[in-house]
Design an enzyme around this catalytic site. Structure first.
Site, PDB file in Angstrom:
ATOM      1  N   ASP A 233      51.687   5.083  46.153  1.00  0.00           N
ATOM      2  CA  ASP A 233      52.214   5.848  47.596  1.00  0.00           C
ATOM      3  C   ASP A 233      51.854   7.255  47.377  1.00  0.00           C
ATOM      4  OD1 ASP A 233      53.892   6.163  45.524  1.00  0.00           O
ATOM      5  OD2 ASP A 233      55.736   5.222  46.445  1.00  0.00           O
TER       6      ASP A 233
ATOM      7  N   ASN B  17      68.138   2.175  46.053  1.00  0.00           N
ATOM      8  CA  ASN B  17      68.411   1.055  47.213  1.00  0.00           C
ATOM      9  C   ASN B  17      67.647  -0.155  46.815  1.00  0.00           C
ATOM     10  OD1 ASN B  17      66.071   1.998  47.921  1.00  0.00           O
ATOM     11  ND2 ASN B  17      66.982   2.555  49.961  1.00  0.00           N
TER      12      ASN B  17
ATOM     13  N   HIS C 170      64.213   0.090  46.639  1.00  0.00           N
ATOM     14  CA  HIS C 170      62.934   0.193  47.108  1.00  0.00           C
ATOM     15  C   HIS C 170      61.914   0.288  45.931  1.00  0.00           C
ATOM     16  CE1 HIS C 170      63.425   4.746  46.818  1.00  0.00           C
ATOM     17  NE2 HIS C 170      62.180   4.485  46.311  1.00  0.00           N
TER      18      HIS C 170
ATOM     19  N   GLU D   1      60.816   0.633  51.945  1.00  0.00           N
ATOM     20  CA  GLU D   1      62.431   1.048  51.879  1.00  0.00           C
ATOM     21  C   GLU D   1      63.185  -0.234  52.253  1.00  0.00           C
ATOM     22  OE1 GLU D   1      63.973   3.295  50.854  1.00  0.00           O
ATOM     23  OE2 GLU D   1      63.209   5.198  51.474  1.00  0.00           O
TER      24      GLU D   1
HETATM   25  C1  GLP Z   1      60.168   7.051  44.338  1.00  0.00           C
HETATM   26  C2  GLP Z   1      58.836   6.307  44.245  1.00  0.00           C
HETATM   27  C3  GLP Z   1      59.055   5.253  43.793  1.00  0.00           C
HETATM   28  C4  GLP Z   1      60.007   5.138  42.620  1.00  0.00           C
HETATM   29  C5  GLP Z   1      61.302   5.681  42.871  1.00  0.00           C
HETATM   30  C6  GLP Z   1      62.315   5.725  41.760  1.00  0.00           C
HETATM   31  O1  GLP Z   1      60.648   6.749  45.510  1.00  0.00           O
HETATM   32  N1  GLP Z   1      58.266   6.386  45.552  1.00  0.00           N
HETATM   33  O2  GLP Z   1      57.807   4.463  43.339  1.00  0.00           O
HETATM   34  O3  GLP Z   1      60.170   3.979  41.864  1.00  0.00           O
HETATM   35  O4  GLP Z   1      60.976   7.179  43.413  1.00  0.00           O
HETATM   36  O5  GLP Z   1      61.846   6.933  40.915  1.00  0.00           O
HETATM   37  P1  GLP Z   1      63.001   7.444  39.654  1.00  0.00           P
HETATM   38  O6  GLP Z   1      61.790   6.701  38.595  1.00  0.00           O
HETATM   39  O7  GLP Z   1      62.517   8.838  39.711  1.00  0.00           O
HETATM   40  O8  GLP Z   1      64.113   6.974  39.805  1.00  0.00           O
END
Ligand code: GLP
Length: 244
Positions: free
Chosen positions: A67, A135, A137, A142
């Protein structure tokens, strides 16, 4: 679902890096699906070290990322292109021309279409690394009443904006929309590999690992449809999530 419970997050990251290393050892021109966020940073550090020690060769590896924020140039320090360059690509022997992160600027619909094409171009990812949002995702798919199959524009939820605000000067700076791989692209990978740690992920991991339900309210649960999906969590998170 294959679940690996480790002693700690450090061990989780080492194991994930070793799995990536093994995929490349078996297939030097492997295609990797990569992820951003805080969780994969130590995984990338392990891979950098392995590359420097000659244990893994990225010369023929191709990558595609999950993304990107809409509105950020690749040179913006919070863009996911910049994240990938500075946390991994600049430190390994990969050909940057073989790495793809969706464009954050330009026409978002065109950028989403290009991402979709890159996911499937020359074969699907051999391994897709994933983090998970509080959540549930995955990528930026989402939690909500529906999910989207293909790469698309996604409006971020308040929970995600809040969680990601720590990377920005202030919450208002977090982009509110993104380009994300859809569920089809993620599930097309030969092996989705999700790594999670921390109490904030406990509810999402409970939904993913303690029952057989699939719900758009926790997008990670769709990984239950994939026979090769693998999840690595540490014992602290396993306990908080009620995973045996
Ligand atoms: C972002 C990314 C996700 C990732 C999520 C959790 O929203 N788009 O790909 O999994 O964050 O991130 P973290 O590893 O910092 O908790």
């Amino acid at each position: 679902m294959k679940v690996i419970i480790t002693d700690n997050y450090q061990e989780s990251c080492r194991i994930a890096a070793e799995m990536i290393r093994d995929v490349i050892a078996e297939k030097p021109n492997a295609k990797l699906g990569l992820a951003t966020g805080g969780t994969p940073v130590p995984i990338y550090k392990n891979l950098i070290k392995m590359n420097q020690q000659g244990e893994v060769d990225f010369a023929s590896v191709h990558t595609v990322n999950l993304d990107e924020y809409i509105g950020l140039e690749g040179s913006h320090p919070q863009s996911y292109r910049y994240f990938m360059d500075t946390n991994l690509f600049d430190h390994i022997n990969i050909n940057k021309a073989n790495t793809y992160v969706a464009k954050g600027t330009g026409n978002p619909a065109d950028n989403a279409a290009e991402l979709e094409q890159k996911v499937f171009e020359n074969g699907v990812p051999d391994l897709q690394l994933l983090g998970i949002g509080n959540n549930g995702h995955i990528a930026f798919n989402e939690a909500g009443n529906h999910l989207v199959a293909v790469s698309h524009i996604e409006t971020l939820t308040e929970s995600t904006i809040e969680a990601n605000a720590r990377f920005f000067d202030k919450k208002e700076d977090v982009p509110t929309t993104s380009i994300t791989m859809g569920m089809r692209g993620i599930l097309a990978a030969k092996m989705p590999l999700l790594v999670a740690t921390g109490a904030s992920k406990a509810e999402a991991i409970r939904g993913l690992l303690t029952n057989d339900e699939i719900t758009t309210q926790n997008p990670s649960t769709f990984l239950k449809l994939h026979p090769q999906a693998t999840v690595i969590i540490d014992k602290e998170l396993a306990q908080l999530a009620g995973v045996q």
